[in-house]
Write an enzyme that holds these catalytic residues in place. Structure first.
Site, short mmCIF file in Angstrom:
data_model
loop_
_atom_site.label_atom_id
_atom_site.label_comp_id
_atom_site.label_asym_id
_atom_site.label_seq_id
_atom_site.Cartn_x
_atom_site.Cartn_y
_atom_site.Cartn_z
N ARG A 15 43.88 -66.25 12.35
CA ARG A 15 42.95 -66.43 11.23
C ARG A 15 42.33 -65.14 10.72
O ARG A 15 41.65 -65.13 9.70
CB ARG A 15 41.87 -67.44 11.62
N ALA A 362 22.48 -22.51 -3.40
CA ALA A 362 23.18 -23.66 -3.99
C ALA A 362 24.64 -23.33 -4.27
O ALA A 362 24.97 -22.22 -4.69
CB ALA A 362 22.50 -24.06 -5.29
#
Ligand code: UD1
Ligand code: CA
Length: 451
Positions: A15, A362
């Site tokens: 199942r 950054a």
């Protein structure tokens, strides 16, 4: 008393509708089988035997990944739970201790419950774990006479009267190993399913003058997985429990329902976990750290006072020391980041060491992969890495060094030096204005033609 775990994991799990053997489907980042092994591990078993069948190769590999000392025996044909247990007999030949049977698809039996079963063995030869489900459905029923368990009857074989019994069989069973294997050897399969039922050992034991009893547990513990819906329910149950435990030990979860834990997540007191954070396997967060919203962490360690996110990704081997700041859209992999260092925006730091108090600007990237090999980047203490620096590994930046914004670092930067590698800037007077004028005129002409 020495204990052996016998984990039944041979079933196909039709199942689940899956190519993967049922017991290898995961809850909280670990296979169901591993959850079962973990609950059994609380008894410090001296032997672990896993009965595999469907997908035995994959089950064996996973079993050995997680429990290298486990024996895996093969049940080639699934002839029933009793037949499955019997397959473990040769592996446990000569073992005189306790045997506990668990199901590989039933992940949540609590250690305390198994301990209660062992304790009940003092007065009974066979101890079965029962529970009272909200809906007894098709579970086997435990037929009790006072504290004695007289037999277990499968739903298919039960009379209406027996079906009215609400105490059900979880499948977990405990007996001394030699007794269990003797009983299993005597099982027959003349029943509604034509299977060798493990449950029949209770009647066989009674016929031999042995005694049986039942210990009970909460229904949640016996939750078995037979379908994807069950798997999702098991995941939900695990998460609910993990969240409650985290809150209980003093972790702040701003929106508990949105935080996902792994089976082994460890979080210290007074840590704060903001909404929508996902923990993969192998994460430790120390006291007082803050994991901000929408971060994804796996295989990493975050020390006291560090902050991570929002929108950060810590991958395996990310090791953050105290007071480190990792900001938004930063990915860290296999990298040690020392005390007080900051990587606040839009960076990838992989296969690297970042020294204390260093600031990574950054858009910094450690270019760690050349398409074939991975290379390391070493950045010293108090370094200032300018925004948009590409660090082409293997490369080192010495202590107190700098890189200018936009630099591509291809050779080592000595201590205290500044690396600059970019084209020299040139200004063309009036050129921008002339170009704008030309482009705008072209656009206006085009619009006139189109209208
Ligand atoms: C079994 C019990 C039932 C109990 C229920 C709880 C028996 C006869 N019945 O029924 O009383 O209420 O569990 O969920 O024991 N397995 C093998 N080899 C086999 C058969 C099964 O390894 O030949 C494994 C399965 O993979 C599974 C577990 O044993 O993990 C239980 O088997 P399953 O067929 O689901 O038993 P049930 O019929 O549900
Ligand atoms: Ca079942």
């Amino acid at each position: 008393m020495a204990t052996a775990l016998i984990v039944l994991a041979a079933g196909q799990g039709t199942r689940m509708n899956s190519d993967l053997p049922k017991v290898l489907h995961e809850v909280a980042g670990a296979p169901l089988l591993v959850h079962a092994l973990q609950s059994g591990a609380s008894l410090s078993p001296s032997r672990v035997v896993i009965v595999a069948g469907h997908g035995a190769e994959a089950v064996t590999a996973a079993a050995h990944d997680w429990t290298p000392e486990a024996d895996v025996v093969i049940q080639a044909e699934q002839l029933g739970t009793g037949h499955a247990v019997a397959q473990a007999a040769p592996a446990l030949e000569g073992f005189e201790g306790e045997a506990i049977v668990l199901y590989g698809d039933t992940p949540f039996i609590r250690p305390e419950t198994l301990e209660a079963m062992i304790a009940a063995r003092a007065a009974h030869d066979v101890v079965v774990l029962g529970f009272e489900p909200g809906d007894p459905a098709r579970y086997g029923r435990l037929v009790m006479e006072g504290k004695s368990l007289t037999r277990i009857v499968e739903f298919k074989d039960a009379s209406d009267e027996e079906r009215a019994i609400t105490l059900c069989n979880s499948g977990v069973l405990c007996a001394s190993a030699p007794v269990l294997f003797d009983l299993c050897a005597a099982l027959e399969n003349n029943n509604a399913s034509g299977e060798y039922y493990l449950t029949d050992v209770v009647e066989l034991a009674r016929a031999k003058g042995l005694s049986a009893t039942a210990v009970t547990c909460a229904e949640e513990e016996t939750l078995g997985v037979n379908s994807r819906a069950d798997l999702a329910a098991a995941e939900a149950a695990f998460q609910a429990r993990a969240r409650a435990e985290a809150l209980d030990i003093g972790v702040t979860l701003t929106a508990p329902d949105t935080v996902h834990f792994a089976f082994d997540t460890v979080i210290g007191r007074d840590a704060v976990i903001e909404p929508n954070v996902v923990f993969g396997p192998g994460v430790t967060i120390e006291s007082g750290a803050r994991i901000r919203a929408f971060s994804h962490l796996e295989g990493c360690h975050v020390s006291r006072g560090a902050t991570v996110g929002p929108f950060a990704r810590l991958r395996p081997g990310a090791e953050l020391a105290e007071d480190v700041h990792i900001g938004n859209f930063v990915e860290v992999k296999n990298a040690q980041v020392d005390e007080g260092a900051k990587i606040n925006h839009l960076s990838y730091v992989g296969d690297a060491h970042v020294g204390e108090k260093t600031n990574i600007g950054a858009g910094t990237i450690t270019c760690n992969y050349d398409g074939v090999f991975k290379h390391r980047t070493t950045i010293g203490k108090r370094v200032f890495v300018g925004s948009n620096t590409m660090l082409v590994a293997p490369v080192t930046m010495g202590d107190d060094s700098m890189s200018a914004t936009g630099t591509v670092v291809t050779t080592d930067v000595p201590e205290g030096a500044m690396a600059i590698s970019r084209a020299k800037q040139e200004n063309k007077p009036g050129l921008a204005k002339r170009l704008f004028d030309k482009l705008r005129a072209r656009k206006a002409a085009q619009q006139k033609k189109d209208s």
